[in-house]
Design a protein around this motif. Structure first.
Motif, PDB file in Angstrom:
ATOM      1  N   SER A 179      40.197 -15.263 -21.185  1.00 45.56           N
ATOM      2  CA  SER A 179      40.572 -15.873 -22.455  1.00 45.56           C
ATOM      3  C   SER A 179      39.909 -17.239 -22.592  1.00 45.56           C
ATOM      4  O   SER A 179      39.281 -17.741 -21.653  1.00 45.56           O
ATOM      5  CB  SER A 179      42.085 -16.036 -22.529  1.00 45.56           C
ATOM      6  N   LYS A 180      40.108 -17.834 -23.742  1.00 42.68           N
ATOM      7  CA  LYS A 180      39.604 -19.193 -23.924  1.00 42.68           C
ATOM      8  C   LYS A 180      40.267 -20.133 -22.917  1.00 42.68           C
ATOM      9  O   LYS A 180      39.606 -21.007 -22.347  1.00 42.68           O
ATOM     10  CB  LYS A 180      39.875 -19.678 -25.348  1.00 42.68           C
ATOM     11  N   ASN A 181      41.560 -19.943 -22.678  1.00 45.85           N
ATOM     12  CA  ASN A 181      42.252 -20.798 -21.702  1.00 45.85           C
ATOM     13  C   ASN A 181      41.680 -20.621 -20.305  1.00 45.85           C
ATOM     14  O   ASN A 181      41.596 -21.584 -19.535  1.00 45.85           O
ATOM     15  CB  ASN A 181      43.749 -20.490 -21.711  1.00 45.85           C
ATOM     16  N   ASN A 200      37.017 -28.978 -28.078  1.00 50.34           N
ATOM     17  CA  ASN A 200      37.762 -27.747 -27.799  1.00 50.34           C
ATOM     18  C   ASN A 200      38.480 -27.791 -26.458  1.00 50.34           C
ATOM     19  O   ASN A 200      39.090 -26.811 -26.045  1.00 50.34           O
ATOM     20  CB  ASN A 200      36.826 -26.550 -27.852  1.00 50.34           C
ATOM     21  N   MET A 233      30.054 -17.000 -26.281  1.00 52.87           N
ATOM     22  CA  MET A 233      30.777 -18.069 -26.967  1.00 52.87           C
ATOM     23  C   MET A 233      30.154 -18.224 -28.348  1.00 52.87           C
ATOM     24  O   MET A 233      28.944 -18.106 -28.502  1.00 52.87           O
ATOM     25  CB  MET A 233      30.641 -19.365 -26.154  1.00 52.87           C
ATOM     26  N   TYR A 256      30.332 -20.720 -31.991  1.00 52.95           N
ATOM     27  CA  TYR A 256      30.861 -21.715 -32.910  1.00 52.95           C
ATOM     28  C   TYR A 256      29.895 -21.820 -34.089  1.00 52.95           C
ATOM     29  O   TYR A 256      28.676 -21.729 -33.924  1.00 52.95           O
ATOM     30  CB  TYR A 256      31.070 -23.086 -32.258  1.00 52.95           C
ATOM     31  N   ILE A 284      34.261 -15.628 -27.168  1.00 58.21           N
ATOM     32  CA  ILE A 284      35.265 -16.686 -27.266  1.00 58.21           C
ATOM     33  C   ILE A 284      34.838 -17.635 -28.383  1.00 58.21           C
ATOM     34  O   ILE A 284      33.757 -18.228 -28.325  1.00 58.21           O
ATOM     35  CB  ILE A 284      35.419 -17.414 -25.926  1.00 58.21           C
ATOM     36  N   LEU A 331      34.998 -20.883 -30.746  1.00 56.61           N
ATOM     37  CA  LEU A 331      35.399 -22.287 -30.720  1.00 56.61           C
ATOM     38  C   LEU A 331      35.388 -22.864 -32.131  1.00 56.61           C
ATOM     39  O   LEU A 331      34.655 -22.397 -33.003  1.00 56.61           O
ATOM     40  CB  LEU A 331      34.446 -23.104 -29.843  1.00 56.61           C
ATOM     41  N   GLN A 339      36.913 -10.383 -29.493  1.00 56.76           N
ATOM     42  CA  GLN A 339      36.878 -11.835 -29.371  1.00 56.76           C
ATOM     43  C   GLN A 339      38.200 -12.374 -28.861  1.00 56.76           C
ATOM     44  O   GLN A 339      39.244 -11.732 -28.978  1.00 56.76           O
ATOM     45  CB  GLN A 339      36.573 -12.480 -30.728  1.00 56.76           C
ATOM     46  N   ASP A 340      38.143 -13.559 -28.311  1.00 60.79           N
ATOM     47  CA  ASP A 340      39.342 -14.281 -27.927  1.00 60.79           C
ATOM     48  C   ASP A 340      39.369 -15.569 -28.731  1.00 60.79           C
ATOM     49  O   ASP A 340      38.496 -16.415 -28.590  1.00 60.79           O
ATOM     50  CB  ASP A 340      39.359 -14.616 -26.439  1.00 60.79           C
ATOM     51  N   ASN A 341      40.343 -15.689 -29.611  1.00 62.28           N
ATOM     52  CA  ASN A 341      40.431 -16.869 -30.486  1.00 62.28           C
ATOM     53  C   ASN A 341      41.903 -17.234 -30.646  1.00 62.28           C
ATOM     54  O   ASN A 341      42.496 -16.976 -31.681  1.00 62.28           O
ATOM     55  CB  ASN A 341      39.816 -16.541 -31.842  1.00 62.28           C
TER      56      ASN A 341
END
Length: 289
Positions: A125-127, A149, A202, A204, A259, A261, A286-288
């Motif tokens: 995940s993003k975390n 982020n 990733m 953005y 992911i 951002l 995706q992980d958002n």
């Protein structure tokens, strides 16, 4: 749009068609640097579309991005630079708001030390990613985006320092644009223990633009006119696909865990609503958070 072209070309013809335009861009460290080939090809295409007489030459000395942008702001040595946009750059310089690579500069995959391969997975995940340390340049807009982020970013003076940082485990991954990563990975100077991570991407929203000095509105209009002509007749997309299609297939973005951002540095004038200007890759996986 055709009416816009007609008016723009008429205005340009008054004071530009008969002139010889001397256009100078920053000389790269290596004249064979593939990262300069596409922007130069696109700039050449745009100038050819307008029909003006021009010379397109590198600056006399090598200029890294930060120096090139400062010289452009001061109207010295160079009169066009291509760079990723942010709010400060658009205050200091005059952007031509047509994304040169259709937003690919914001699609990132990772160079990593092969000993760290197991730390990345399609389930992360993003975390999870925030627990790892990315590398970015001291003067790159990417650095502020990553920091905003929540990443603890290891900054380097220039691109050339990043491989050593990965090799010595001072950071965990080096996010690289899909535009450039395969060429970088295949370069003779890339250490053998640096590899392309295979599971994660990733994204953005951001754009690579041509910038000129704020006082050089005629040159800006000239380049913008040529780019829009190339978009309308399909030659812009043809050049884009001939340059990046193979790399995009190899990187297989739709099958990576992407992911997403936030980019709080993205100026409000960015033409995100014009879908014709952006590369459309799937963000389904995706992980958002």
């Amino acid at each position: 749009m055709r009416k816009w072209f007609a008016v723009s070309l008429l205005l340009l013809s008054i004071n530009a068609q008969a002139a010889l335009w001397s256009i100078t861009y920053p000389r790269p460290i290596d004249d064979k640097d593939l990262r300069t080939e596409y922007p130069l090809a696109l700039l050449t295409l745009a100038l050819e579309k307008t029909g003006v007489k021009y010379s397109l030459l590198p600056s006399e000395r090598i200029m890294l991005q930060g120096k090139a942008l400062r010289q452009l702001r001061e109207n010295r040595e160079v009169n066009v630079v291509w760079s990723m946009t942010d709010s400060q750059r658009e205050k200091d310089l005059l952007p031509i708001r047509i994304p040169l690579a259709k937003g690919l500069i914001g699609w990132r995959v990772f160079l990593i030390n092969d000993m760290n391969e197991a730390r990345f997975s399609k389930e992360m995940s993003k975390n999870d990613l925030l627990k790892l340390v990315p590398i970015s340049g001291e003067e790159w807009p990417d650095t502020k985006i990553l920091q905003a982020n929540g990443f603890n970013v290891f900054t380097v003076p220039s691109y050339g320092n990043a491989a050593e940082v990965l090799e010595t485990h001072k950071a965990d991954f080096f996010p690289r644009s899909v535009m450039e990563v395969l060429n970088e990975l295949n370069a003779d100077t890339m250490p053998s223990d640096i590899m392309l991570e295979k599971n994660v991407a990733m994204y953005y929203p951001t754009a690579l633009y041509f910038f000129v000095n704020k006082g050089n509105t005629t040159l800006a209009r000239l380049i913008e006119t040529g780019l829009k002509m190339a978009i309308e007749d399909g030659s812009f997309d043809a050049l884009f696909m001939s340059t990046y299609e193979d790399a995009l297939k190899q990187l297989d973005l739709s099958n990576r865990n992407t992911i997403v951002l936030d980019n709080t540095l993205l100026p409000e004038q960015t033409p995100l609503q014009d879908s014709s200007l952006w590369y459309k890759a799937s963000l389904d996986n995706q992980d958002n958070p």
